[in-house]
Design a protein around this motif. Sequence first.
Motif, PDB file in Angstrom:
ATOM      1  N   PHE A   1      -7.138  -0.654   0.178  1.00  0.00           N
ATOM      2  CA  PHE A   1      -6.615   0.148   1.295  1.00  0.00           C
ATOM      3  C   PHE A   1      -7.748   0.880   2.004  1.00  0.00           C
ATOM      4  O   PHE A   1      -7.832   0.896   3.227  1.00  0.00           O
ATOM      5  CB  PHE A   1      -5.590   1.141   0.764  1.00  0.00           C
ATOM      6  CG  PHE A   1      -5.068   2.085   1.812  1.00  0.00           C
ATOM      7  CD1 PHE A   1      -4.065   1.687   2.686  1.00  0.00           C
ATOM      8  CD2 PHE A   1      -5.584   3.369   1.936  1.00  0.00           C
ATOM      9  CE1 PHE A   1      -3.601   2.562   3.673  1.00  0.00           C
ATOM     10  CE2 PHE A   1      -5.133   4.238   2.893  1.00  0.00           C
ATOM     11  CZ  PHE A   1      -4.121   3.836   3.780  1.00  0.00           C
TER      12      PHE A   1
ATOM     13  N   ARG B   1      -7.067   7.620   0.400  1.00  0.00           N
ATOM     14  CA  ARG B   1      -6.152   7.656   1.558  1.00  0.00           C
ATOM     15  C   ARG B   1      -6.416   8.900   2.388  1.00  0.00           C
ATOM     16  O   ARG B   1      -6.406   8.852   3.627  1.00  0.00           O
ATOM     17  CB  ARG B   1      -4.704   7.613   1.080  1.00  0.00           C
ATOM     18  CG  ARG B   1      -3.697   7.568   2.231  1.00  0.00           C
ATOM     19  CD  ARG B   1      -2.278   7.666   1.709  1.00  0.00           C
ATOM     20  NE  ARG B   1      -1.764   6.407   1.208  1.00  0.00           N
ATOM     21  CZ  ARG B   1      -1.150   5.496   1.953  1.00  0.00           C
ATOM     22  NH1 ARG B   1      -1.006   5.693   3.256  1.00  0.00           N
ATOM     23  NH2 ARG B   1      -0.672   4.398   1.413  1.00  0.00           N
TER      24      ARG B   1
ATOM     25  N   MET C   1      -5.706  -1.436  -5.644  1.00  0.00           N
ATOM     26  CA  MET C   1      -5.124  -1.406  -4.296  1.00  0.00           C
ATOM     27  C   MET C   1      -5.629  -0.216  -3.477  1.00  0.00           C
ATOM     28  O   MET C   1      -5.699  -0.291  -2.250  1.00  0.00           O
ATOM     29  CB  MET C   1      -3.599  -1.373  -4.383  1.00  0.00           C
ATOM     30  CG  MET C   1      -2.968  -2.674  -4.840  1.00  0.00           C
ATOM     31  SD  MET C   1      -3.227  -4.038  -3.685  1.00  0.00           S
ATOM     32  CE  MET C   1      -4.450  -5.005  -4.569  1.00  0.00           C
ATOM     33  N   SER C   2      -5.987   0.888  -4.148  1.00  0.00           N
ATOM     34  CA  SER C   2      -6.518   2.036  -3.387  1.00  0.00           C
ATOM     35  C   SER C   2      -7.876   1.685  -2.789  1.00  0.00           C
ATOM     36  O   SER C   2      -8.207   2.118  -1.684  1.00  0.00           O
ATOM     37  CB  SER C   2      -6.628   3.269  -4.287  1.00  0.00           C
ATOM     38  OG  SER C   2      -7.596   3.075  -5.308  1.00  0.00           O
TER      39      SER C   2
ATOM     40  N   TYR D   1       0.828  -1.218   0.000  1.00  0.00           N
ATOM     41  CA  TYR D   1       0.000   0.000   0.000  1.00  0.00           C
ATOM     42  C   TYR D   1       0.858   1.262   0.000  1.00  0.00           C
ATOM     43  O   TYR D   1       0.510   2.265  -0.623  1.00  0.00           O
ATOM     44  CB  TYR D   1      -0.939   0.009   1.205  1.00  0.00           C
ATOM     45  CG  TYR D   1      -2.047  -1.017   1.130  1.00  0.00           C
ATOM     46  CD1 TYR D   1      -2.752  -1.225  -0.043  1.00  0.00           C
ATOM     47  CD2 TYR D   1      -2.394  -1.779   2.241  1.00  0.00           C
ATOM     48  CE1 TYR D   1      -3.766  -2.166  -0.129  1.00  0.00           C
ATOM     49  CE2 TYR D   1      -3.415  -2.725   2.179  1.00  0.00           C
ATOM     50  CZ  TYR D   1      -4.092  -2.921   0.994  1.00  0.00           C
ATOM     51  OH  TYR D   1      -5.089  -3.851   0.924  1.00  0.00           O
TER      52      TYR D   1
ATOM     53  N   PRO E   1      -4.018  -7.024   1.155  1.00  0.00           N
ATOM     54  CA  PRO E   1      -3.916  -7.093  -0.307  1.00  0.00           C
ATOM     55  C   PRO E   1      -4.388  -8.414  -0.894  1.00  0.00           C
ATOM     56  O   PRO E   1      -4.935  -8.443  -2.004  1.00  0.00           O
ATOM     57  CB  PRO E   1      -2.427  -6.870  -0.564  1.00  0.00           C
ATOM     58  CG  PRO E   1      -1.954  -6.070   0.605  1.00  0.00           C
ATOM     59  CD  PRO E   1      -2.753  -6.575   1.777  1.00  0.00           C
TER      60      PRO E   1
ATOM     61  N   VAL F   1      -0.209   3.210  -3.313  1.00  0.00           N
ATOM     62  CA  VAL F   1      -1.255   4.195  -2.979  1.00  0.00           C
ATOM     63  C   VAL F   1      -0.569   5.455  -2.457  1.00  0.00           C
ATOM     64  O   VAL F   1      -0.133   5.506  -1.306  1.00  0.00           O
ATOM     65  CB  VAL F   1      -2.232   3.648  -1.917  1.00  0.00           C
ATOM     66  CG1 VAL F   1      -3.365   4.649  -1.686  1.00  0.00           C
ATOM     67  CG2 VAL F   1      -2.805   2.302  -2.337  1.00  0.00           C
TER      68      VAL F   1
END
Length: 485
Positions: free
Chosen positions: A90, A28, A86-87, A17, A96, A21
């Motif tokens: 997160f 985030r 992945m964002s 992350y 993941p 990200v």
Amino acid sequence: MLTNQEEFALSPYAEIYDLVVPKDNLLRRINGIVDFSFIHEELKNKYSLDNGRNAIPPIRMFKYLLLKVIFDLSDVDVVERSKYDMSFKFFLDMAPEESVINPSSLTKFRRLRLKDMEILDMLIGKTVDIAIEHNLIKQNIIFIDSTHTNSRYRSKTAKQYLQEKSKLLRKAIYQIDEKAKKIFPEKPVSKDLQAELDYTENLVDVLENNPQYSQIPAVNEKLNHLKEAFEDCNHQTHFSTDSDARVGHKSEDHSFLGYKTHLAMSDERIITAAVITSGEKADGKYLKELVEKTNQAGMKVDAVGGDTAYSGKDNLIYTHKKNIKLVAKLHPVITNGTREKEDGFVFNKDANRFTCPAGHLSKTSGLIKKRGTNRNDQLKYFWNVEVCKACPIRRGCYKEGAKSKTYSIPIKSNEHLEQEAFQQTDEFKELARSRYKVEAKNSELKNRHGYEKSKAAGLFGMQIQGATTIFAVNLKRIVKLIDEK
């Protein structure tokens, strides 16, 4: 079953992350600004604490709904994207390598966990708290307006609705006996609703006189539906699968079937209150509720800006009582009256009476006509009708056969006089310049976040869509304001 403790995903791959990200990623940033634990506290009573398998954390489910409106995705697409983005993972507090939910879980979450909640006020109040905490709201003015959302289901005319129900009835009978077509009345050729009503009535009579069909349960059910539709069509002109949606009007020639969201927004473009109604509701009636909800959210209101729909007498009285400046122009009918300026009737101050275009004085000096608390009184002037009957220019002024000839002018109330004077001040004009901001916010809701059309049927579904959309839009605005500080 919902565990009392929130679970944190521990993974040897968590450092991914930090690599993929970036720090300025919107999701985030939102995770860093908002403490989502309030969702767990609000929803924990909706779950069993000691029975059943472990539930998907309510915070994660709620965040899925936020992702849907931020990126305008369907249930299936938001879950699919959370497999590889992945964002998203997160933001959802997932490891993941963790598996995603089944899209149908979102439907169950909306229907079972968010039911009977004041979710709209709760989420807006939370964002206002965050904005105040970061000292982002500096002005005590709100701008109010409404925006419409079309129902996902189209509207049907009464004729179309009847045709649909009678077709289902005939189809149910044909499945039993195809020869039954011979006993049915002829279908109407005319496009008139009355012709369809007559046909429906005849069809019902035929079936009730043929119990070999009407007593069959499958046919009787459809017959009862048709009877109900027949009664409804005598009172309604439009129908829809969405029973809560109503026909509203944006202009004289533009109508819609759906809902209205009445909004209050601060000068910093943060929505501070909202009320969601069916589409036919009038805008002006919700000023008081929007002001009070804004106050409850923690923002003091000293001024309210809006269009002419909000300058009704009730709102003038309410804002005056609360010492709030109402930055909304009076309707031209109030300020200018309904008469054309050059209609030929002139007030003679010496005689204290009106003179008609032919030069005849009214026979009275004006009688006050009381019109109730919500309407201005009138001064009514009367002419000798015998003179009017013989007047050479009576055409367009005197209606043949009328027993009287009158001319009325409104008596402006104190509230209207004060507001009319306020409209002419530099302060009013300066405050009114910012009203465009709420129109821009309506455009953002529709064009960027799918608020043009409802995602589900019913007022409850619209409440959830409105709450999550406004929450997401407010968070995006807060992030931008923090960056500008």
